[in-house]
Enzyme design. Structure first.
Site, PDB file in Angstrom:
ATOM      1  N   SER A 187       0.927  -1.436   0.258  1.00 24.19           N
ATOM      2  CA  SER A 187      -0.351   0.264  -0.796  1.00 24.19           C
ATOM      3  C   SER A 187       0.735   1.162  -0.165  1.00 24.19           C
ATOM      4  O   SER A 187       0.217   2.399   0.160  1.00 24.19           O
ATOM      5  CB  SER A 187      -0.776  -0.169   0.905  1.00 24.19           C
ATOM      6  OG  SER A 187      -0.640  -0.618   2.081  1.00 24.19           O
ATOM      7  N   CYS A 220       0.195   0.711  10.561  1.00 24.38           N
ATOM      8  CA  CYS A 220       0.535  -0.367  10.768  1.00 24.38           C
ATOM      9  C   CYS A 220       0.580  -1.043   9.452  1.00 24.38           C
ATOM     10  O   CYS A 220      -0.533  -0.753   8.407  1.00 24.38           O
ATOM     11  CB  CYS A 220       0.932  -1.145  12.218  1.00 24.38           C
ATOM     12  SG  CYS A 220       1.047  -0.290  12.903  1.00 24.38           S
ATOM     13  N   GLY A 222       3.295   0.168   7.594  1.00 25.52           N
ATOM     14  CA  GLY A 222       4.057   1.228   7.319  1.00 25.52           C
ATOM     15  C   GLY A 222       4.405   1.436   5.936  1.00 25.52           C
ATOM     16  O   GLY A 222       5.610   2.352   5.884  1.00 25.52           O
ATOM     17  N   ASP A 239      -1.663   2.710  15.441  1.00 28.55           N
ATOM     18  CA  ASP A 239      -2.132   1.741  15.456  1.00 28.55           C
ATOM     19  C   ASP A 239      -1.562   0.899  15.913  1.00 28.55           C
ATOM     20  O   ASP A 239      -0.576   1.059  17.218  1.00 28.55           O
ATOM     21  CB  ASP A 239      -1.559   1.477  13.990  1.00 28.55           C
ATOM     22  CG  ASP A 239      -2.504   0.199  13.661  1.00 28.55           C
ATOM     23  OD1 ASP A 239      -2.787  -0.147  13.865  1.00 28.55           O
ATOM     24  OD2 ASP A 239      -2.775   0.579  12.014  1.00 28.55           O
ATOM     25  N   ASP A 276      -5.392   5.577   7.268  1.00 26.98           N
ATOM     26  CA  ASP A 276      -5.864   4.519   6.157  1.00 26.98           C
ATOM     27  C   ASP A 276      -6.381   3.709   6.328  1.00 26.98           C
ATOM     28  O   ASP A 276      -6.047   2.099   6.423  1.00 26.98           O
ATOM     29  CB  ASP A 276      -4.781   3.835   5.937  1.00 26.98           C
ATOM     30  CG  ASP A 276      -4.134   2.248   4.085  1.00 26.98           C
ATOM     31  OD1 ASP A 276      -5.737   2.762   3.513  1.00 26.98           O
ATOM     32  OD2 ASP A 276      -3.019   2.196   3.986  1.00 26.98           O
ATOM     33  N   LYS A 305     -13.183   3.808   1.760  1.00 21.61           N
ATOM     34  CA  LYS A 305     -13.033   2.944   1.865  1.00 21.61           C
ATOM     35  C   LYS A 305     -15.052   3.045   0.604  1.00 21.61           C
ATOM     36  O   LYS A 305     -15.986   3.546   1.340  1.00 21.61           O
ATOM     37  CB  LYS A 305     -13.821   2.083   2.710  1.00 21.61           C
ATOM     38  CG  LYS A 305     -12.198   2.272   3.581  1.00 21.61           C
ATOM     39  CD  LYS A 305     -11.234   1.190   2.695  1.00 21.61           C
ATOM     40  CE  LYS A 305     -10.086   1.255   3.523  1.00 21.61           C
ATOM     41  NZ  LYS A 305      -8.882   1.246   2.842  1.00 21.61           N
TER      42      LYS A 305
HETATM   43  C1  LIG Z   1      -5.244  -1.215   5.373  1.00 21.67           C
HETATM   44  S1  LIG Z   1      -4.212  -1.104   7.184  1.00 21.67           S
HETATM   45  C2  LIG Z   1      -2.760   0.281   6.925  1.00 21.67           C
HETATM   46  C3  LIG Z   1      -1.823   0.431   6.331  1.00 21.67           C
HETATM   47  C4  LIG Z   1      -1.010   1.502   6.436  1.00 21.67           C
HETATM   48  N1  LIG Z   1      -1.125   2.728   5.971  1.00 21.67           N
HETATM   49  C5  LIG Z   1       0.489   0.618   4.707  1.00 21.67           C
HETATM   50  O1  LIG Z   1       0.611   0.615   4.624  1.00 21.67           O
HETATM   51  O2  LIG Z   1       1.123  -0.166   5.831  1.00 21.67           O
HETATM   52  C6  LIG Z   1      -5.380  -0.432   7.417  1.00 21.67           C
HETATM   53  C7  LIG Z   1      -4.163   0.413   9.747  1.00 21.67           C
HETATM   54  O3  LIG Z   1      -5.456   0.490  10.395  1.00 21.67           O
HETATM   55  C8  LIG Z   1      -5.859  -0.221  11.716  1.00 21.67           C
HETATM   56  N2  LIG Z   1      -6.824   0.516  12.109  1.00 21.67           N
HETATM   57  C9  LIG Z   1      -7.770   0.340  11.800  1.00 21.67           C
HETATM   58  N3  LIG Z   1      -8.481   1.117  12.837  1.00 21.67           N
HETATM   59  C10 LIG Z   1      -8.007   1.922  13.803  1.00 21.67           C
HETATM   60  C11 LIG Z   1      -7.968   2.738  14.559  1.00 21.67           C
HETATM   61  N4  LIG Z   1      -9.403   2.590  15.570  1.00 21.67           N
HETATM   62  N5  LIG Z   1      -7.491   3.180  15.184  1.00 21.67           N
HETATM   63  C12 LIG Z   1      -5.704   2.991  15.389  1.00 21.67           C
HETATM   64  N6  LIG Z   1      -5.985   2.032  13.813  1.00 21.67           N
HETATM   65  C13 LIG Z   1      -7.016   1.639  13.033  1.00 21.67           C
HETATM   66  C14 LIG Z   1      -5.449  -1.179  11.481  1.00 21.67           C
HETATM   67  O4  LIG Z   1      -5.253  -1.817  12.841  1.00 21.67           O
HETATM   68  C15 LIG Z   1      -4.821  -1.467  10.190  1.00 21.67           C
HETATM   69  O5  LIG Z   1      -3.047  -2.067  10.303  1.00 21.67           O
END
Ligand SMILES: C[S@@+](CC[C@H](N)C(=O)[O-])C[C@H]1O[C@@H](n2cnc3c(N)ncnc32)[C@H](O)[C@@H]1O
Length: 360
Positions: A187, A220, A222, A239, A276, A305
């Site tokens: 991503s 995460c 990252g 995260d 994200d 989304k």
């Molecule tokens: C699609 S992944 C992100 C990928 C990241 N942008 C990357 O490039 O590696 C979505 C992330 O959002 C986090 N997430 C979802 N809801 C969350 C919240 N309420 N607070 C913090 N993190 C959240 C999840 O733990 C997950 O790691």
């Protein structure tokens, strides 16, 4: 010309169609859409003979969410003879004068891409033919129209042009980005594409540069943080999950194991907010609005989304509400752009820039 051809991601034809229909209606340019599921393109056929030319002049490609590229075209050329495809294509483009570039393309589907070797081979003789007829300049010119010949099936092509100031700079509207081998997730390409789509190179040098502070909500492992770090920024990565260890070793990241919806930046010196998190789009939009009203960032890039159906309607409603909310809370000076980027799947990416008229 009567046809406006728009490229989109396969499966998004209905959304692309709904959007162009809505925009054309706003401009009182009548017509109807021809689109088939998974063809990765849509044709808006106007009633007026020059309707597509008008649409192209009045609608900015950057303002369309679901179209990657658009060009005005004549009727679909069918049964192009194998012995000489060049002559009928050149003839159909007789009204185009002194274009600066030729792109022989296909829609972005696996079936159409099988034609790409053939397209490459055709490009050389076609270029010669178009130069001879005066439709194409002898040398490439960045300020002249671009000729598009789009093969939608063997022997069938839409031929037309786009305007140099209102076109995607990329062949087929698709940016070719290299996946960095040390990036924590694929991503990463989404944010890389977002930066280069929403900001010019020069703008990136000023507004996405070394030393800036950024917050990455839902960071995460990252991939997005990687892009911020690569640009020399200091990142608060929020995260509950684990961050990529090698990336953490850069020393440019502080990891907060917190809820992104409750996180408050300890110091109010954040330039970029990126987000994200996989969440309901309206909830993400409200969170970004809240940060904007509090003045906690200058620019934001975030994903929304998409639902399974009526995706254009959903995006339009969320953006309209965001506009309304920001104004209601006194944020008047801002710029929003939204695009279904090539690296986006079932989501769109939004760029929100606060106080763009204030000098940086
Ligand atoms: C699609 S992944 C992100 C990928 C990241 N942008 C990357 O490039 O590696 C979505 C992330 O959002 C986090 N997430 C979802 N809801 C969350 C919240 N309420 N607070 C913090 N993190 C959240 C999840 O733990 C997950 O790691």
């Amino acid at each position: 010309m009567q046809n406006l051809v728009l490229y989109c991601r396969a499966g998004y034809e209905k959304d692309c169609a709904a959007e162009i229909q809505w925009r054309a209606e706003e401009l009182y340019i009548g017509g109807f859409v021809k689109a088939k599921p998974n063809d990765a393109y849509v044709v808006f056929q106007t009633f007026e003979a020059d309707g597509a030319d008008k649409l192209m002049e009045q609608i900015k490609l950057n303002d369309l969410v679901f179209a990657r590229q658009m060009f005005a075209a004549g009727e679909l050329l069918k049964d192009l003879p194998e012995s000489d495809r060049v002559t009928p294509i050149v003839e159909s483009l007789a009204d185009v004068e002194k274009a600066g570039e030729l792109r022989v393309e296909t829609p972005d589907t696996n079936e159409a891409k099988e034609l790409s070797t053939f397209c490459r081979k055709l490009t050389v003789p076609l270029r010669q033919g178009l130069k001879k007829s005066g439709s194409l300049l002898n040398k490439e010119h960045p300020k002249r129209p671009i000729i598009h010949v789009c093969f939608v099936a063997p022997g069938q092509a839409y031929c037309g042009y786009s305007l140099s100031y209102n076109t995607s700079p990329h062949f087929m509207g698709i940016p070719r980005l290299k996946f960095p081998s040390d990036a924590p997730s694929r991503s990463t390409l989404k944010l890389d594409e977002a930066f280069s789509h929403f900001l010019t190179k020069e703008e990136q040098e000023i507004r996405a540069k070394s030393g800036m502070n950024a917050v990455d909500l839902g960071a995460c492992p990252g991939g997005w943080t990687y892009q911020l770090v690569r640009r020399g920024m200091f990142v608060s990565a929020v995260d509950n999950g684990p961050m990529n260890e090698k990336l953490m070793e850069t020393g440019q990241i502080k990891h907060y194991r917190e809820d992104g919806f409750k996180f408050e930046p300890p110091r109010k010196n954040v330039y970029w907010l990126v987000c994200d998190m996989v969440e309901k789009p309206s909830r993400v939009a409200e969170l970004i609005e809240d940060w904007a009203v509090r003045g906690w960032f200058k620019e934001a890039i975030f994903n929304l989304k998409l639902p399974m159906k009526s995706r254009f309607k959903e995006v339009r409603q969320i953006l309209a509400k965001m506009d309304e909310m920001l104004r209601e809370y006194g944020v008047e000076d801002f710029k929003v752009q939204c695009k279904h980027l090539y690296h986006d799947r079932d989501e769109v990416t939004v760029h929100l820039w606060l106080n763009p008229s204030k000098e940086f």
